[in-house]
Structures are given as structure tokens and as C-alpha cells.
Design an enzyme around this catalytic site. Structure first.
Site, PDB file in Angstrom:
ATOM      1  N   LYS A 146       0.817  -1.221   0.000  1.00  0.00           N
ATOM      2  CA  LYS A 146       0.000   0.000   0.000  1.00  0.00           C
ATOM      3  C   LYS A 146       0.849   1.268   0.000  1.00  0.00           C
ATOM      4  O   LYS A 146       0.434   2.309  -0.499  1.00  0.00           O
ATOM      5  CB  LYS A 146      -0.974  -0.002   1.180  1.00  0.00           C
ATOM      6  CG  LYS A 146      -2.126  -0.978   0.948  1.00  0.00           C
ATOM      7  CD  LYS A 146      -3.321  -0.652   1.814  1.00  0.00           C
ATOM      8  CE  LYS A 146      -4.539  -1.432   1.373  1.00  0.00           C
ATOM      9  NZ  LYS A 146      -4.441  -2.878   1.659  1.00  0.00           N
ATOM     10  N   GLU A 169     -10.287   7.221   3.201  1.00  0.00           N
ATOM     11  CA  GLU A 169     -11.162   6.409   4.033  1.00  0.00           C
ATOM     12  C   GLU A 169     -10.456   5.079   4.244  1.00  0.00           C
ATOM     13  O   GLU A 169      -9.594   4.680   3.466  1.00  0.00           O
ATOM     14  CB  GLU A 169     -12.528   6.196   3.383  1.00  0.00           C
ATOM     15  CG  GLU A 169     -12.597   5.061   2.389  1.00  0.00           C
ATOM     16  CD  GLU A 169     -11.887   5.335   1.084  1.00  0.00           C
ATOM     17  OE1 GLU A 169     -11.866   6.515   0.660  1.00  0.00           O
ATOM     18  OE2 GLU A 169     -11.341   4.386   0.493  1.00  0.00           O
ATOM     19  N   SER A 209       1.664  -9.830  -0.765  1.00  0.00           N
ATOM     20  CA  SER A 209       1.274  -8.416  -0.666  1.00  0.00           C
ATOM     21  C   SER A 209       1.512  -7.798   0.711  1.00  0.00           C
ATOM     22  O   SER A 209       1.697  -6.595   0.820  1.00  0.00           O
ATOM     23  CB  SER A 209      -0.188  -8.250  -1.065  1.00  0.00           C
ATOM     24  OG  SER A 209      -1.026  -9.082  -0.283  1.00  0.00           O
TER      25      SER A 209
END
Ligand code: PLP
Length: 392
Positions: free
Chosen positions: A86, A108, A375
């Protein structure tokens, strides 16, 4: 339909009227900076000195032997700063915000992972940061909430609707509509209206670009197959995209089958969804016969989203990538398998990809190579797994 922001008939710009002006400005800003070598250089500098890139490509020998098929390589996004892929996108968008004169970032978050990555890059670049998070999610993810506070961000608790992710998205959009002259809305995956699916994919493509170089060094060849989990679809498209034109490289996405597709309790929007428009984009969505968006579920919070990035809907449609749903039970078993064979505890999201990669490796057989996107790291999930398995 074709044109900017479309992937075949998917994608587009289905934005509410109040957001059109803000999003057009964002498109123009990104279009200019994405062609600016200075911007690329600065971003690459941060990716290497701050986020720890390039992440290793690791040959998982004990796992491969245990499976007994192709050789499995792990692309170690779990070793990037904050513990997942991310950060790649968060850094890219925060730098874009700064360069286009924005002093404030909003986002968000559901489980809190994207909120933490956003708070992190905002601290790094000296930007004000506010995160919208549903009251229910705040209850479930107290520690991530505190992490965001530690990093200097303000968490706005959303008490409307179901008090979860989709209500937080509504609140963030409302904020952005009236503040976009000084605020950037940092979306965490390849979803939303144009330019987000393209922009987030570009920022995540560093995963696939590094993999291509690293596989060339390790084996002198392209991999035979790529495997990644698909929530919104950003780590998967980041791995896939640099290989799209290499027709011999097969691509596999693992969606969350939750308790099983036929139970209705899952998040597999490609495998079980229908076409529609959600959050500004035409894509595949989990919905009932009246088009009402379904409740979703997965043991992995990061996969718990009722739609998918439009580029995946397109790749599925043309058959360039194949998508399979992996159950909670299968993912939990892969969580243990990787921990025991390699000493790497994967995120529950990534464990879905590990399960699918094992099937792909068996199918391909020896003398072939499979790359899996690992990930994220599983530290965040250890408590939950222990509870699920009655060990705490
Ligand atoms: C958020 C998250 C995902 C799912 O998001 P994508 O956009 O589909 O990549 C997968 N793995 C981890 C570790 C995550 O934090």
C-alpha cells in the site's frame, strides 16, 4: 466504449456532479506530472530510501518442494515499509498532492491498513491528514486507529449508515467536493472514477517492473505464471501490468470466497458479480436482483469489498487473466503452510494468493516458474487467527 479511463467497456467517469471539477483538476495534474522526469526521480528516491525498494524476489524452495510442481518465487511486498504494497501508491499520490499545491490529505479506511499508509506518507511529507473510518471498524481495529493518531493524523469516526467502509467513502467524497482546492483524496486501490484506476496501477506497477528484472537475473527468463490476491485489485494489477503484452506469461487472481460462494458470504466480485456502476466506475459488483450492493465477507479484511478495479473486469472479460475464489479455510491453511515451510507469516490476504499459487504450480509441473505477490506481512492477523483456531 473506449477512450481515457476506459478498459474496454469498464471503468469511466461516473462521478457525482459535485466532484466533476475536482476530478478534472486531478486528471490534469496527474497527466502533467506522470510525464515529468523530475517527479519520477523524486518518487523513485523515496521508494528506495524510505520504503525499502526494490523488495526482494525470493525463491521459496521448501514451499515448492512441498507442493511438488513448478518453482515458486515470492515478491516480498511484506518487507516494504508499513508491511505491505500500500505504501507504493500512498507515496505516489501524496507526492502528487504536494507537487500540485495541496496541503491536506483525506482517505477512508476499512480495516485501517490504507489509513496507516496514508498517515505515514502524510507525516513524511508534512501534509495534514484526516482519515474517515466507520464506527464499527474503529471498534474492530482500535490499534490501527491509535497508530494513525501516533502518526499525527486525525481519525473522523463515521456514524452514518452501516458505519463501515462504504459510509466512510461517502463522507470522504463529501469532504473532497468542498475542499479539493487544497485537499487531495488518496484512494487506496485501483477503484473509483478516472484517473484513479490508471494512476494507482501506474504507482503499483513498480512491483511487476522489479519482478521482470529480478526474474531475468535469477532465471534468464520470463516467469510462466503470476499469481496475486484481488481485493480492489492494486497489488495484482501492479504485478500483472508490466507483463500484459508478454502473451506467454499466464496470470491468475485469487478472490475471497469467504465461507463459500454458494453460502452468499464472500467477496468474489469477478467470480460471482454482475456488471454495474459503483464508486464512479463501471465494473463487476456483488449485488442482488434489484441492483442493491450486497453485504460482503472474508477472513481477510483487505479483500472485503463488493466490487473490483475495472481493469480486472476487462482482463477477465478478454480472458487475459483468470480469476478463482479461495475460501477462508483454504487461506488459513496456506497461512500455516508458508509460515512452517519458509518462516514467513503472510497477511491473510496474501495467503489467498499462496493457496492459488500452489494449485497453479501443481498444474504447471516442474521446470516452470511461478511468481506470487506476497502483498503483506501477517503480524496484523496473528491475533485473529489464534482466536479463530481457539488458541487464545
Ligand atoms: C489492502 C490489501 C490487499 C487488497 O488490496 P488490493 O488493492 O487488491 O491489492 C491485499 N493484501 C494486503 C496485505 C493488503 O493490505
Amino acid at each position: 466504449m473506449t477512450g481515457e479511463g476506459y478498459f474496454g467497456r469498464f471503468g469511466g467517469f461516473y462521478a457525482p456532479e459535485v466532484l466533476v471539477y475536482s476530478l478534472k483538476e486531478l486528471q490534469a495534474g496527474y497527466s502533467k506530472l506522470s510525464r515529468d522526469p523530475g517527479f519520477k526521480e523524486e518518487l523513485n528516491g523515496l521508494l528506495s530510501t524510505y520504503a525499502g525498494r526494490p523488495t526482494p524476489l525470493y525463491c521459496a524452495r521448501r514451499l515448492s518442494e512441498k507442493i511438488g510442481g513448478a518453482t515458486i518465487y515470492l515478491k516480498r511486498e511484506d518487507l516494504a515499509h508499513t508491511g505491505s504494497h500500500k505504501i507504493n501508491n500512498a507515496l505516489g499520490q501524496a507526492l502528487l498532492a504536494k507537487k500540485t499545491g495541496r496541503s491536506r490529505i483525506i482517505a477512508e479506511t476499512g480495516a485501517g491498513q490504507h489509513g496507516v499508509a496514508t498517515a505515514t506518507v502524510s507525516a513524511l511529507l508534512g501534509l495534514d491528514c484526516e482519515i474517515y473510518m466507520g464506527e464499527v471498524d474503529v471498534e474492530r481495529q482500535k490499534l490501527n486507529c491509535y497508530r494513525m493518531n501516533l502518526l499525527g493524523a486525525k481519525v473522523n469516526v463515521v456514524k452514518s449508515g452501516s458505519r463501515t467502509l462504504k459510509d466512510s467513502i461517502n463522507e470522504a467524497m463529501r469532504d473532497y467536493a468542498s475542499t479539493s482546492d487544497h485537499t487531495h483524496y488518496l484512494i487506496g486501490s485501483v477503484v473509483g472514477p478516472h484517473p484513479y484506476p490508471t494512476m494507482v496501477r501506474d504507482f503499483q506497477s513498480v512491483i511487476g517492473a522489479e519482478t521482470k528484472d529480478q526474474m531475468a537475473s535469477a532465471t534468464g527468463k520470463l516467469p510462466d505464471a503470476l499469481v496475486a490476491c484481488v481485493g480492489g485489485g492494486s497489488n495484482s494489477i501492479g504485478l500483472f501490468h508490466p507483463f500484459i503484452d508478454d502473451r506467454e506469461v499466464q496470470m491468475f487472481g485469487a478472490e475471497a470466497a469467504g465461507e463459500g460462494i454458494d453460502t452468499g458470504s464472500h467477496s468474489a466480485s469477478i467470480v460471482a458479480g454482475k456488471e454495474g456502476v459503483l464508486h464512479g466506475s463501471r465494473t463487476l459488483i456483488l449485488q442482488d436482483e434489484n441492483g442493491q450492493v450486497s453485504e460482503t465477507a472474508s477472513v481477510a479484511a483487505g479483500l472485503d469489498y463488493p466490487a473490483v478495479g475495472p481493469e480486472h473486469a476487462f482482463l477477465n472479460c478478454i480472458g487475459r487473466a483468470a480469476y478463482t475464489a479461495v475460501t477462508d479455510r483454504e487461506a488459513l491453511s496456506a497461512f500455516h503452510l508458508l509460515s512452517e515451510t519458509e518462516g514467513i507469516i503472510p497477511a491473510l490476504e496474501s495467503a489467498h494468493a499462496i493457496h492459488l499459487a500452489a494449485n497453479v504450480a501443481r498444474e504447471l509441473g516442474p521446470d516452470k516458474n511461478v511468481v506470487v505477490s506476497l502483498s503483506g506481512r501477517g503480524d496484523k492477523d496473528v491475533d485473529q487467527v489464534a482466536r479463530l483456531e481457539g488458541k487464545s
